[in-house]
Design a protein around this motif. Structure first.
Motif, mmCIF file in Angstrom:
data_model
loop_
_atom_site.group_PDB
_atom_site.id
_atom_site.type_symbol
_atom_site.label_atom_id
_atom_site.label_comp_id
_atom_site.label_asym_id
_atom_site.label_seq_id
_atom_site.Cartn_x
_atom_site.Cartn_y
_atom_site.Cartn_z
ATOM 1 N N GLN A 84 57.837 -15.379 53.034
ATOM 2 C CA GLN A 84 58.907 -15.082 53.992
ATOM 3 C C GLN A 84 60.017 -16.117 53.904
ATOM 4 N N ALA A 85 59.642 -17.390 53.725
ATOM 5 C CA ALA A 85 60.638 -18.454 53.602
ATOM 6 C C ALA A 85 61.508 -18.235 52.370
ATOM 7 N N ALA A 86 60.860 -17.815 51.266
ATOM 8 C CA ALA A 86 61.611 -17.549 50.035
ATOM 9 C C ALA A 86 62.555 -16.369 50.233
ATOM 10 N N LYS A 87 62.063 -15.354 50.940
ATOM 11 C CA LYS A 87 62.894 -14.169 51.215
ATOM 12 C C LYS A 87 64.077 -14.535 52.098
ATOM 13 N N ASP A 88 63.827 -15.351 53.139
ATOM 14 C CA ASP A 88 64.903 -15.772 54.046
ATOM 15 C C ASP A 88 65.942 -16.609 53.302
ATOM 16 N N ALA A 89 65.471 -17.488 52.423
ATOM 17 C CA ALA A 89 66.390 -18.333 51.661
ATOM 18 C C ALA A 89 67.274 -17.479 50.755
ATOM 19 N N ALA A 112 72.577 -15.000 49.714
ATOM 20 C CA ALA A 112 73.399 -13.806 49.489
ATOM 21 C C ALA A 112 74.494 -13.698 50.548
ATOM 22 N N ALA A 113 74.130 -13.999 51.819
ATOM 23 C CA ALA A 113 75.113 -13.932 52.904
ATOM 24 C C ALA A 113 76.215 -14.971 52.701
#
Length: 254
Positions: free
Chosen positions: A97-102, A107-108
């Motif tokens: 999840q941390a990797a996905k959030d990063a 991207a944002a």
């Protein structure tokens, strides 16, 4: 009576031996199942015929307690293993999840940077276009200002149509209607119009009237001189006749 006491002591000792035997056996089995070297090297437990005979003397209820203790220990071992697996799974999920959030945050940030760059480019282009329009307007104004009043032979008098024709040659085409709107309200195209209370004079009602002398000494009788001065005034104070007309509509003066 003494014999009865002996049997009772033997029974108690047998229960203790049986309990220790059961617990040690369970520990050995668990050690082997978990792959531990230490679990496979437990010390052997002496099992003699006398001990077996004594274990047999343990009442059924006490044997059940021994079995319950064994099962409880097995359950504790399994629960500990399950907790460890659950913790490992939770840590892995948190890592993913941390990797996905990063990744989403990156991207944002990239999108925001792209939008900022596009906005700056658009603002720069708009500023350049405004500057270009301003330069073109100044060029047109300079061209109009360079028109000498001598280009218009002076007459003893001028009709409204003649004055308007002169104005069309001096005022830029895209500003003429705004210029005309102001003159209509100020003097109805009468180049000799005078305000008796203020002393404002001419097509654009200059106040004081003598200010028009900067465009020519014949400002009292030459509409071309008045038009040239009026256009210069509107460009200087309101950027254009249309700017002056916009102000006039809100205030009824300019």
């Amino acid at each position: 009576m003494l014999e009865g006491n002996r049997v009772s002591r033997i029974s108690v000792r047998g229960f203790a031996v049986a309990s220790a035997t059961a617990v040690t056996t369970v520990g050995a089995v668990v050690g082997v199942a978990s792959g531990s070297d230490k679990g496979s090297t437990t010390e052997p437990v002496e099992a003699t015929a006398a001990d077996t005979t004594i274990l047999a003397e343990i009442p059924a209820g006490q044997q059940a307690q021994v079995q319950t203790a064994s099962l409880t220990q097995q359950a504790d071992v399994q629960s500990t293993a399950a907790d460890a697996e659950a913790k490992k799974s939770a840590e892995e999920s948190a890592r993913k999840q941390a990797a996905k959030d990063a990744s989403a945050k990156k991207a944002a940030a990239e999108k925001a940077e792209k939008e900022r760059a596009e906005k700056e480019a658009a603002e720069k282009k708009a500023a350049e276009e405004r500057e270009k329009e301003k330069e073109e307007a100044a060029s047109r104004s300079a061209s109009r200002d360079s028109v000498s009043t001598s280009s218009f032979p002076q007459q003893g008098s001028y009709s409204v149509a003649e004055v308007q024709a002169i104005a069309r040659q001096i005022v830029p085409a895209d500003q003429f209607q705004c210029f005309s709107n102001i003159v209509n309200h100020e003097s109805t195209w009468n180049y000799k119009a005078t305000n008796p209370s203020s002393g404002a004079y001419g097509l654009v009602q200059a106040l004081p009237a003598s200010k028009m002398s900067s465009a020519g000494a014949d400002w009292r009788t030459n509409p071309a001189t008045q038009i040239k001065w009026g256009l210069s005034y509107m460009n200087g104070k309101y950027q254009s006749p249309c700017g002056a007309w916009s102000f006039w509509q809100s205030n009824h003066w300019y």
